[in-house]
Design a protein around this motif. Structure first.
Motif, PDB file in Angstrom:
ATOM      1  N   PHE A 221       4.391  -5.830  -0.382  1.00 35.09           N
ATOM      2  CA  PHE A 221       5.115  -4.949  -1.286  1.00 35.09           C
ATOM      3  C   PHE A 221       4.246  -3.763  -1.690  1.00 35.09           C
ATOM      4  O   PHE A 221       4.701  -2.606  -1.710  1.00 35.09           O
TER       5      PHE A 221
ATOM      6  N   THR B 160       3.809  -1.020   0.971  1.00 35.64           N
ATOM      7  CA  THR B 160       4.912  -0.085   1.180  1.00 35.64           C
ATOM      8  C   THR B 160       4.584   1.291   0.623  1.00 35.64           C
ATOM      9  O   THR B 160       4.958   2.321   1.197  1.00 35.64           O
TER      10      THR B 160
ATOM     11  N   LYS C 182       7.910  -8.747   4.325  1.00 32.71           N
ATOM     12  CA  LYS C 182       8.415  -9.057   2.973  1.00 32.71           C
ATOM     13  C   LYS C 182       9.583 -10.036   3.045  1.00 32.71           C
ATOM     14  O   LYS C 182       9.661 -10.977   2.247  1.00 32.71           O
TER      15      LYS C 182
ATOM     16  N   TRP D  84      12.880  -1.725   3.070  1.00 32.67           N
ATOM     17  CA  TRP D  84      13.488  -2.957   2.590  1.00 32.67           C
ATOM     18  C   TRP D  84      14.839  -3.106   3.270  1.00 32.67           C
ATOM     19  O   TRP D  84      15.310  -2.213   3.979  1.00 32.67           O
TER      20      TRP D  84
END
Length: 976
Positions: A738, A741, A759, A829
């Motif tokens: 995370f 990113t 993720k 995502w």
């Protein structure tokens, strides 16, 4: 007065020179030349004696500065002149006529003898060369006097051989013949004289003036062919036409044909070359080249025969699908195949293949998954095995094409409709031919857009939206073909009114009945076609329309500035010269591929320019927008088929308008955030919490490794600590992914895909191990006397914790890769397009299932605690029970991932409500610090772990003190 005799012998002499080889056996080769010889004498000479003498004379020819010996092969007397004093009499031999120069300079055109002294003119006489002149006179009041006048004028032509005149409703037609190649200027002089005198229009074609080179026999299919026409005079224009099956097409350069006029030479002042890269049945027919100067057109024709293979094969199968489900074992099936091939004189051999087995027998075993027969919109789709696609070539009345449907056993997929209106299909064929170069003229282009406009107003079938999309897709395809053609073929602005109306009518219709990928590709193709057509259309400076308006499309031409808005969009131009072409579109942006967390305005403005040579240009756009949004100025990137903000910035915004500034030309719009802009406080909490969680999880794993042997004494403790370690490991990896990113935004789509998959996998694995822990706890509470065996627990938990997440992530990626939808978005995502639409559901559904299961487990634990406290009713026991329940809730909530329930609630709350903000902060805090909570609950609160850690620290401290004492004692002893 003295007298002399002048005899001119003009011989068309064939001369060749030989290049001898080094060996006696090698064959000779040579070129052929034509020469003239004049013999002058004051006595009468015998021409035949001179011809004989020529053969014995040594002759040379100078070619490109080199002298070559030549020999006379053939000579012939073509004219004689006798001059006695001042009188001259010249005549041409039989089958020879006076040259055009003799005719124009001395008016010796049609007679046998010429009394003028023309002996100095070269050439004096030319061989008979049949030329036919066909003409049309368009006028009213045709009579015999005009017929006589036309005849007398045509008789002025050199070597005139007669004329045939016929009257018609428009005036008259005539066919004349001459025996030499006429001068275009002389023929045009006659036409101009008659047009002025009669106030008429006269068109003239000639046959015989043009020299053509073309294939002599039938040519092979899909080969490259070349046809060339030459004319000795300079003309204004030249071109090609093709006639076949009562159709006549103008040929221009396209994707298959190339027309060039760069082949002129000193001998032939005009030339036109036609090259066809791949000859098919469409190119068979009669070819006519033409050179035009004024009202006169010189032509030549030839027939091109092609050894054809069928360009289109229409196959009808009966039955559509072989149904093997009705019989056991193998069976023989008779297939009826009807093949339709365009009319041809060729003999064809037809054969078929199935699964690469050719004409051999094919055995098909019965499939285990079959889509059952279904009738949809009056069309029967028969029983079909899994993975097979059925093609039904039966369209409703007035339509042509086919429909297809694939069996994704045991369910049918949606029908793909390719049946379109017959008239629209004709327009599509005309556009395809136009692109190749057949019929590539302004008149045909105008007809295509007019037909497209008429067809775009067809009625909408609300019962079958997929069928309507077939018509829209065909129309967009025609736009694309004409846009590509406009890069090679000149199309002027007379097509614009029909083009604007047709493209507007397309947006009036509902684009339903196809999946999102097809819709997004179709809308992108529509936009690109619109831009290219508007950019490439040739503008007539005097008659060009300045403004064209329709309900969904507005076209305007601006010179250095656009004072008036386009669909209420203001346009300011800086450092831009020349004509800017602006097109505003309504109702297209919602069909394009749009970011998940953004809305796009319904307006899109495209700015193009025929030449984009301006540097440092600035485009100011004032878009109408609403209040309470976060706007982004974007353009449609045709390379990536996505919105991009590169080169565009928001300069100002208020409750009514957003002003954008861009440094390039293309299609622009406004993206608006559905929610308020990102909260910097939330971002800070997230980053700090993740950092703390990562450190906490590392400490937790170190402690677990140190105390493992001491605290893991029973199967139950082994189960619990194994699950906790796996939860910590996968949460640690997920948190690292995370955070990564934020640092991978510039590394491209591939890295974004890797981070998204990581993720997705790590969070799923964490929740799966939470599920293992909760199920194990409930099992131990309910089945007290039936404990789990260690081997069983490890086997089942490994499948749930390791295999299941891998299967879910892999299957979801493969599915979205196969369907063409995106697996991840620009934020690295999963994608959410709507309810049960998007890859995010491959995360939401498993996680939601785990959380519900863990909530159930917590309820079971709480109920068990309440049940155990029922016999004692003292307040002290109630307090202890309440404390135990509170401890369970606090301990199990982060371990079971129950805090993620808040994230699900966020999706249901209004983003503008105060409760949404409270929930956002709560979710961010409890989940970003989840690693810290696991450290506290798994180590600090756990008595056995805490005691073992303290013991390790105490032992280490004692060992350190003993080491110090020993060192001190040794020192004192030495001092003594």
């Amino acid at each position: 007065m003295g007298s002399r005799v002048f005899m001119c012998l003009i011989g068309i002499v064939y001369i060749y020179y030989q290049v001898f080889a080094n060996t006696a056996n090698e064959e000779t080769s040579g070129d052929v030349y034509f020469g003239e010889l004049m013999v002058e004498s004051n006595v009468t000479l015998n021409a035949h004696d001179i011809e004989s003498a020529l053969k014995d004379l040594p002759l040379t020819v100078d070619v490109e500065g080199k002298s070559h010996n030549v020999a006379v092969l053939l000579s012939e007397v073509i004219s004689e002149c006798v001059i006695v004093g001042d009188k001259s009499t010249c005549n041409c031999s039989e089958n020879y006529f006076w040259s055009n120069e003799v005719c124009t300079s001395e008016n010796c055109c049609n007679g046998t003898f010429c009394t003028a002294n023309v002996s100095h003119i070269t050439p004096l006489c030319v061989a008979r060369y049949k030329v036919q002149i066909n003409g049309s006179v368009i006028m009213s009041g045709w009579d015999k006097t005009k017929e006589a006048k036309l005849t007398s004028e045509l008789q002025k032509l050199n070597a005139f051989d007669g004329v045939n005149i016929s009257e018609n409703a428009e005036g008259a037609k005539f066919e004349a013949a001459v025996n030499v190649k006429v001068l275009t200027s002389e023929l045009q002089k006659i036409v101009t004289t008659l047009e002025k005198e009669w106030n008429a229009v006269i068109w003239v074609d000639t046959v015989g003036m043009v020299t053509m080179e073309s294939p002599d026999s039938k040519v092979c299919y899909m080969t490259r062919q070349q046809l060339i026409c030459f004319l000795e005079e300079k003309t204004d224009s030249a071109g090609w036409n093709l006639t076949r099956q009562d159709e006549r097409f103008e040929i221009n350069s396209g994707t298959v044909a190339t027309v060039s006029q760069s082949c002129a030479t000193d001998e032939y002042k005009s030339c036109v070359n036609l090259t066809i890269e791949e000859v098919t049945g469409l190119w068979e027919g009669t070819y006519e080249c033409g050179f035009t100067k004024g009202s006169v057109r010189h032509t030549a024709k030839t027939q091109l025969y092609v050894a054809l293979l069928p360009d289109e094969i229409n196959v009808e199968l009966k039955p559509l699908v072989v149904d093997c489900s009705k019989e056991d074992g193998s069976q023989t099936v008779a297939l009826s195949v009807a093949v339709s091939i365009r009319q041809s004189n060729e003999t064809y051999t037809f054969w078929w293949s199935y699964l690469s087995k050719g004409k051999e027998e094919v055995e098909e075993t019965q499939g285990t998954s079959v889509c059952k027969e279904e009738v949809l919109h009056g069309v029967t789709w028969p029983n079909t095995p899994f993975g097979h696609t059925v093609y039904n070539r039966t369209c409703e009345l007035g339509k042509v094409g086919y429909n297809s449907r694939t069996c994704d056993g045991p369910l049918w997929q949606e029908v793909f409709y390719y049946c379109i209106n017959e008239e629209l299909n004709k327009i599509s064929d005309a556009a395809s031919k136009f692109q190749m170069g057949i019929g590539a003229s302004q008149k045909v282009a105008m007809g295509i857009f007019e037909g497209l406009k008429n067809q775009s107003t067809s009625t909408y079938d609300s019962d079958n939206p997929g069928s309507n999309m077939a018509e829209i897709a065909a129309s967009v395809s025609i736009l694309g073909v004409m846009a590509d053609s406009s890069k090679l073929i000149d199309i002027d602005d007379r097509v614009l009114p029909d083009f604007v109306n047709a493209s507007s009518n397309m947006l009036n219709k509902s684009w339903e009945g196809v999946n999102s990928t097809v819709l997004q590709n179709l809308s992108s193709n529509y936009l690109v076609s619109m831009e290219n057509l508007v950019k490439n259309v040739k503008i007539n400076q005097s008659n060009s329309p300045e403004h064209l308006n329709s309900p969904n499309v507005e076209l305007k031409f601006c010179y250095n500035a656009c004072p008036e808005p386009v669909f209420n969009i203001g346009v300011n131009l800086t450092n831009v010269t020349g004509r800017i072409r602006t097109v505003a579109l309504k109702g297209l942006t919602d069909k394009l591929k749009n970011p998940k967390n953004k809305n796009v305005t319904s307006l899109l403005l495209s700015l193009t320019k025929e030449d984009n040579n301006d540097t440092d240009l600035q485009i100011g756009l004032n878009f109408p927008t609403g209040e309470g949004i976060e706007p982004s100025c974007v353009f449609w990137n045709t390379t990536t088929n996505e919105w991009s903000d590169e080169g565009c910035t928001v300069k100002s915004t208020d409750k009514n308008y957003t002003f954008c500034e861009c440094n390039h030309l293309t299609a622009f719009s406004i993206l608006m955030a559905k929610e308020a802009p990102e909260d910097p406080v939330l971002s800070m909490i997230t980053n700090v919490g993740l950092g703390v969680s990562i450190c906490s999880l590392l400490i937790f794993l170190i402690i677990e490794s140190l105390v493992w042997s001491a605290v893991v004494k029973t199967n139950l403790s082994h189960f619990r600590h194994t699950a906790m370690v796996n939860i910590a490991v996968f949460l640690l990896l997920a948190n690292c992914s995370f955070l990564a990113t934020n640092f991978l935004k510039t590394l491209g789509d591939s890295w974004c895909l890797v981070i998204t998959a990581c993720k997705h996998l790590f969070y799923l694995a964490m929740f799966c191990w939470m599920l293992c822990l909760s199920v194990m706890l409930v099992h131990q509470l309910i089945f007290v006397f039936s404990p789990l065996r260690k081997r069983v627990f490890m086997f089942l938990s490994s499948i749930v914790g390791y295999v299941c997440p891998l299967v879910i992530v892999g299957a979801s990626y493969v599915y979205y890769k196969y369907t063409g939808d995106r697996y991840h978005d620009e934020n690295c995502w999963l994608v959410f397009n709507g309810l049960l639409d998007g890859s995010l559901h491959a995360f939401i559904l498993p996680v939601g299932t785990v959380i519900l299961t863990n909530l159930f487990s917590m309820v079971v634990v709480i109920l068990t605690l309440l049940k155990s406290s029922v016999p004692d009713n003292s307040k002290t026991d109630d307090k202890e029970t309440a404390k135990s329940i509170l401890k369970v809730v606090i301990f199990l909530t982060p371990v079971f991932g129950v805090t993620w329930v808040i994230g699900f609630c966020l999706q249901l709350l209004d983003s503008k409500s105060p409760l949404h903000k409270i929930a956002s902060y709560t979710f961010t805090i409890v989940n970003s610090f989840q690693g810290l909570f696991i450290l506290v609950m798994g180590c600090i609160v756990e008595k056995k772990v805490r005691d073992e850690v303290l013991k390790l620290l105490t032992e280490k401290s004692k060992g350190h003190m003993q080491s110090i004492k020993k060192s001190t004692s040794t020192t004192l002893t030495k001092d003594k």
